[in-house]
Design an enzyme around this catalytic site. Structure first.
Site, short mmCIF file in Angstrom:
data_model
loop_
_atom_site.label_atom_id
_atom_site.label_comp_id
_atom_site.label_asym_id
_atom_site.label_seq_id
_atom_site.Cartn_x
_atom_site.Cartn_y
_atom_site.Cartn_z
N ALA A 11 0.82 -1.22 0.00
CA ALA A 11 0.00 0.00 0.00
C ALA A 11 0.85 1.27 0.00
O ALA A 11 0.52 2.24 0.68
CB ALA A 11 -0.96 -0.01 1.19
N LYS A 45 12.53 -6.07 -1.88
CA LYS A 45 12.29 -4.99 -2.86
C LYS A 45 12.79 -3.67 -2.30
O LYS A 45 13.24 -3.61 -1.16
CB LYS A 45 10.78 -4.84 -3.11
CG LYS A 45 10.17 -5.93 -3.94
CD LYS A 45 8.68 -5.92 -3.79
CE LYS A 45 8.01 -5.01 -4.77
NZ LYS A 45 6.56 -5.29 -4.88
N TYR A 76 3.70 -14.89 3.85
CA TYR A 76 2.41 -14.71 4.53
C TYR A 76 2.25 -15.70 5.69
O TYR A 76 1.43 -15.51 6.57
CB TYR A 76 1.27 -14.95 3.55
CG TYR A 76 1.19 -13.96 2.41
CD1 TYR A 76 0.34 -12.86 2.50
CD2 TYR A 76 1.95 -14.12 1.26
CE1 TYR A 76 0.25 -11.94 1.46
CE2 TYR A 76 1.87 -13.21 0.22
CZ TYR A 76 1.04 -12.13 0.32
OH TYR A 76 0.96 -11.23 -0.70
N ASP A 92 -4.01 -13.05 -9.31
CA ASP A 92 -3.44 -14.27 -9.91
C ASP A 92 -2.06 -14.04 -10.54
O ASP A 92 -1.53 -14.92 -11.20
CB ASP A 92 -4.42 -14.89 -10.92
CG ASP A 92 -4.71 -13.95 -12.09
OD1 ASP A 92 -4.08 -12.87 -12.16
OD2 ASP A 92 -5.57 -14.29 -12.92
N ASP A 93 -1.47 -12.87 -10.30
CA ASP A 93 -0.13 -12.59 -10.82
C ASP A 93 0.94 -13.44 -10.12
O ASP A 93 2.08 -13.47 -10.55
CB ASP A 93 0.22 -11.10 -10.66
CG ASP A 93 0.07 -10.63 -9.23
OD1 ASP A 93 -0.93 -10.99 -8.61
OD2 ASP A 93 0.95 -9.90 -8.74
N THR A 123 -5.55 -6.94 -12.00
CA THR A 123 -6.02 -5.78 -12.77
C THR A 123 -4.94 -5.36 -13.77
O THR A 123 -3.87 -4.93 -13.37
CB THR A 123 -6.37 -4.60 -11.84
OG1 THR A 123 -7.19 -5.09 -10.80
CG2 THR A 123 -7.07 -3.49 -12.59
N ASP A 205 44.24 12.65 -3.21
CA ASP A 205 43.20 12.59 -2.17
C ASP A 205 43.75 13.16 -0.86
O ASP A 205 44.01 12.43 0.09
CB ASP A 205 42.76 11.11 -2.01
CG ASP A 205 41.65 10.92 -1.00
OD1 ASP A 205 40.99 11.90 -0.64
OD2 ASP A 205 41.45 9.76 -0.58
C1 SPV Z 1 37.22 7.28 -0.07
O1 SPV Z 1 36.55 6.59 -0.85
O2 SPV Z 1 37.66 8.38 -0.34
C2 SPV Z 1 37.53 6.76 1.27
C3 SPV Z 1 37.64 5.32 1.49
O3 SPV Z 1 37.75 7.56 2.15
S1 SPV Z 1 39.28 4.90 1.30
O4 SPV Z 1 39.72 5.32 -0.01
O5 SPV Z 1 39.41 3.46 1.48
O6 SPV Z 1 40.06 5.60 2.33
MG MG Z 2 38.11 9.49 1.48
#
Ligand code: SPV
Ligand code: MG
Length: 433
Positions: A11, A45, A76, A92-93, A123, A205
């Site tokens: 629902a 789902k 169920y 009946d699906d 339906t 990074d």
């Molecule tokens: C990133 O995806 O930037 C993370 C996870 O910080 S890791 O690269 O494993 O540090």
């Molecule tokens: Mg990171």
């Protein structure tokens, strides 16, 4: 005494097909709706758009409905045994396809309890899946998206998150589904990774890509998806800056930020001890978490503390002490990271952490220990798994190969098998034509 008719439903999206089946049910007796809970549905789902309480409110007010009870299980059977209705009614699906087994179990149980199964013609021309696609096309709101992560954590044994670094990668995560038996496998949300966001820009990074720039990319993802997003907040920066980051992310409908307990020039964790990485003091990091928690406006936004002890070569005990301090400081979850390939340190951490804390969600990033399945990670006590860099890592070799083939052959013909057909790319994004 009047008879009872059991009718199981989600629902989430009401449509004439559902009203029709309720009407049919009233012909046999009092209608008891078995309303599937979020976790019953999420095991097979996507999570419904509406919460259980919202769906209950809708169903209670439909003419013909006598009683609404929760159905906690996808099957169920437990409710049929509990309420022993005279009838169960279903479209009946379910005669063939993924619900076939469910149907067989229902027939067996109804026979056992002396009840009867009523099947009515499904339906045609209207169903929840088609309507769901229409709803997806409309999009979502920041508020709804933000709240969804907490709902998923509550409803699912393990929440599955994949890294997205662009609108296109986000679209794949949004839409991809794999049917496995009677379960529809899908990703629950996206990870905005500092590693892949930086790499995409040809930068290391090291927190060199600022928040404003990362938000520009994130905005492209927000534009074309509805699933929740967890943001990699690196160290969170200065406390005075972090409070603004929290509010900005929250305003955008991001569900959670993960900050790591490092100080100074941050390097990617997967370098481990091969580079200088300094961990923050417990007090310092707790103060940052607290400031973040005080800054957030909604109650739903999550600030997750990422512990780098194992990355920095410290023992599990250090990670455990930090975990409990961070939770006390207000962290809504703990991400424990490691680059060890065995996964043993993570498993051990989770086991010990769960003896001291059974509720705080644990988030794991199994990049190096990816031999474990999600159900194995769940059995360790992990609630959220993040596949942190795979969409970017997948795209690079494909692009590299195509570039190489063009150079080798001085034309693009040989690269065709590695590229999506032109027709497909033209049809990929609705509205391109
Ligand atoms: C990133 O995806 O930037 C993370 C996870 O910080 S890791 O690269 O494993 O540090
Ligand atoms: Mg990171």
């Amino acid at each position: 005494m009047s008879k009872t008719v059991y009718l199981g439903m989600t629902a989430d999206i009401m449509h004439p097909g559902l009203i029709n089946i309720i009407k049919e049910a009233t012909k046999y007796g009092k209608v008891m709706i078995g309303l599937l809970t979020d976790s019953a549905i999420a095991s097979h789902k996507r999570l419904p758009h509406l919460t259980y309480e919202q769906r209950e409110e809708v169903v209670c007010n439909i003419r013909g409905v006598d009683q609404v009870v929760p159905q906690e299980d996808w099957s169920y059977v437990p409710n049929l045994l509990k309420y022993r209705p005279d009838y169960i009614i279903h479209g009946d699906d379910w005669v063939s396809g993924p619900l076939k087994q469910i149907r067989e179990d229902v027939y067996k149980t109804m026979k056992e309890i002396g009840g009867e199964v009523i099947e009515i013609p499904y339906t045609k021309g209207i169903n929840s899946s088609a309507l769901n696609n229409d709803i997806k096309a409309i999009g979502t709101t920041p508020d709804v998206r933000l709240k969804t992560l907490r709902r998923l954590i509550a409803a699912k044994p393990i929440v599955r998150i994949l890294e997205a670094h662009s609108g296109l990668s986000g679209l794949i995560i949004e839409n991809i589904e794999v049917q496995k038996g009677d379960r529809q496998m899908a990703f629950d949300g996206m990870w905005s990774s500092s590693l892949t966001d930086s790499t995409c820009k040809g930068k290391p990074d090291i927190e060199a890509v600022d928040l404003t720039t990362r938000l520009q990319d994130l905005n492209n993802i927000l534009e074309c998806t509805t699933k929740p997003i967890i943001f990699d907040g690196d160290t969170g920066g200065k406390v005075e800056h972090f409070v603004f980051t929290v509010r900005t992310l929250e305003r955008h409908g991001i569900s959670a930020v993960i900050i790591e307990d490092k100080v100074g020039l941050k390097k990617n964790s997967l370098f481990g001890t091969s580079v200088q990485q300094n961990q923050a003091s417990v007090e310092e990091f707790c103060a940052k978490l607290q400031a973040g928690k005080n800054a957030q406006v909604t109650k739903d936004f999550m600030i997750i503390a990422r512990i780098e002890s194992l990355i920095c070569g410290k023992p599990i005990e250090d990670a455990l002490e930090r975990a409990s301090a961070y939770v006390k400081a207000g962290a809504d979850g703990i991400m424990i990271h490691s680059k060890d390939k065995s996964g043993e340190d993570i498993r051990q951490f989770c086991k010990l952490f769960r003896t001291q804390d059974t509720v705080t969600p644990i988030i794991a990033v199994p990049t190096t220990y990816n031999q474990f399945t999600e159900s194995e990670l769940h059995s360790w006590g992990i609630n959220v798994v993040i596949y942190a860099n795979h969409m970017l890592r997948a795209s690079y070799p494909a692009m590299y190969k195509v570039a190489q083939l063009i150079l080798e052959n001085e034309r693009s013909l040989e690269a065709d098998p590695y590229c999506m057909p032109i027709k497909q790319i033209l049809e990929l994004i609705p509205g391109t034509k």
